[in-house]
Design a protein around this motif. Structure first.
Motif, short mmCIF file in Angstrom:
data_model
loop_
_atom_site.label_atom_id
_atom_site.label_comp_id
_atom_site.label_asym_id
_atom_site.label_seq_id
_atom_site.Cartn_x
_atom_site.Cartn_y
_atom_site.Cartn_z
N SER A 183 0.71 -1.15 -0.06
CA SER A 183 0.01 0.17 -0.17
C SER A 183 0.89 1.14 0.01
N ASN A 184 0.62 2.17 -0.88
CA ASN A 184 1.36 3.39 -0.75
C ASN A 184 1.00 4.31 0.38
N TYR B 50 2.28 9.17 2.23
CA TYR B 50 2.22 8.27 0.98
C TYR B 50 3.64 8.39 0.63
N GLU B 51 3.88 6.99 0.06
CA GLU B 51 4.96 6.64 -0.82
C GLU B 51 4.68 5.89 -2.00
N SER B 52 5.34 6.52 -3.15
CA SER B 52 4.75 5.90 -4.70
C SER B 52 5.99 5.37 -5.18
N MET C 16 7.98 4.99 -8.26
CA MET C 16 7.93 5.79 -9.29
C MET C 16 9.05 5.18 -10.21
N SER D 90 -5.47 7.14 -6.07
CA SER D 90 -4.82 7.43 -7.17
C SER D 90 -4.11 8.92 -7.28
N PRO E 105 -1.98 10.27 -4.94
CA PRO E 105 -0.61 10.37 -4.46
C PRO E 105 0.20 10.08 -5.63
N THR E 106 -0.19 9.07 -6.51
CA THR E 106 0.68 9.03 -7.88
C THR E 106 0.65 10.03 -8.75
N ALA F 147 3.24 12.33 -7.31
CA ALA F 147 4.56 11.62 -7.30
C ALA F 147 4.99 12.17 -8.75
N SER G 215 -1.89 1.10 -15.76
CA SER G 215 -1.32 0.19 -14.37
C SER G 215 -1.46 -1.26 -14.84
#
Length: 344
Positions: A132-133, A146-148, A150, A183, A185-186, A189, A259
């Motif tokens: 999970s981000n 959040y972490e995405s 990339m 979506s 956070p993406t 990023a 995706s």
């Protein structure tokens, strides 16, 4: 470990001869019929393979299928069904999760294909193979970190487009609060690595008609966009690319990005030449390269097709994780030592 052991019923879902799991997926919604059927298929294929190999904790695996139908009530009912009749949940993909108190109260572990809602992904009873981000713990209100991932996007940007900054369009799946939250956070990023989507972010419904995508193509023309990404399903990208063709927009020099949702049989079959060249990244070895990976070859054998839905791979992996945990418990305490509480 099964030799000379009298098997016992140890808890809900674990009898003398069966080990019951539940897989829940959004399948029966009019918004996106059959959306995550692959999750159910993958969990059932894993169960068949385990049973052919002697079972789980020396018992045959039985699979309960539950259609969450993109509905919060049906999703909650699925958790309740698991509490009443299953030892674990495996391979589920349900987007509209609002309450996990049932499984937290009864002790059932949930190993979903993915967990999108914060209340789901942050539950102590939930371990998702997709990760999970959104970071946990999270109260459900206020800002969340959040972490995405990339890496795939950075590679396309650097190797195909010559690096940033560039202009982009990002389509946000807007039917559910959870898909919007997952979506955004993406999108942010992408901005951080040099893809400017801010003037080109549009909410798109999974049921939107092809003509709806005309406005997005006009935005691409007006701004000289070279990045076109949808966070929605395979049908979204199919309609987008087909509308681009219909409008005479050849998309030369544009990176069309999707995706795992676009790694489906329908994408190529329905999209045809219009979707050629679409970038799709995934967390596993492509099905086309099954001869390089024993586990993947076994997966496709039990799926009975070389082109399953992408979600089925994650559901299979969820089952493998449960299988490994149960095997460790059996090795330590025997096949009667396995209960939902023991592996939670």
């Amino acid at each position: 470990p099964c030799a000379d052991v009298t098997l016992e019923a140890t808890d809900t879902g674990i009898t003398e001869d069966t080990f019951t799991v539940l897989v829940m997926a959004d399948v029966g919604s009019e918004l996106a019929p059959g959306l995550f059927q692959g999750s159910i298929d993958g969990a059932k294929a894993w169960a068949e393979k385990v049973n052919d190999s002697g079972g789980l904790a020396c018992r045959q695996v039985e699979v309960i299928e539950w259609d969450s139908a993109l509905n919060p009530t049906e999703t909650t009912n699925g958790f309740l069904e698991a509490c009443d009749n299953a030892a674990a949940m495996v391979g589920s993909t349900a987007l509209f999760v609002t309450d996990v108190s049932a499984i937290e109260g009864c002790g059932v572990v949930d190993i979903p294909e993915r967990a999108v809602a914060a209340v789901h992904s942050c539950s102590p009873n939930v371990v998702t193979v997709a990760g999970s981000n959104g970071l946990c713990p999270y109260s459900g209100e206020g800002p969340r970190d959040y972490e995405s991932m990339m890496g795939p996007y950075q590679w396309i940007l650097d190797n195909e487009l010559g690096g940033g900054p560039i202009e982009g369009v990002y389509l946000i799946p807007s039917d559910l609060p959870t898909t919007i939250a997952a979506s955004m956070p993406t999108a942010r990023a992408l901005n951080d690595i040099g893809i400017n989507t801010l003037p080109g972010e549009f909410g798109v419904s999974g049921s939107a008609e092809q003509a709806t995508y005309g406005a997005y193509i006009q935005n691409m023309r007006d701004r000289g966009v070279t990045w076109a990404q949808t966070g929605s399903n395979d049908q979204s990208m199919i309609k987008w690319r087909k509308e681009a063709t219909a409008q005479g927009f050849d998309g030369a020099g544009v990176a069309w990005v999707c995706s795992l949702a676009c790694y489906t049989p329908d994408f190529g079959e329905q999209g045809g030449e219009d979707v050629e060249g679409t970038w799709v990244w995934m967390q596993f070895v492509p099905f086309e390269e099954a001869d390089t990976n024993e586990e993947l070859a076994s997966f496709l054998e039990y799926m009975g097709t070389d082109t399953p839905q992408s979600w089925s791979a994650g559901a299979w992996a969820s089952g493998v994780l449960l299988e490994q945990v149960v095997a460790d418990l059996v090795a330590e305490g025997g096949p009667n030592a396995v209960t939902p509480v023991s592996y939670t």
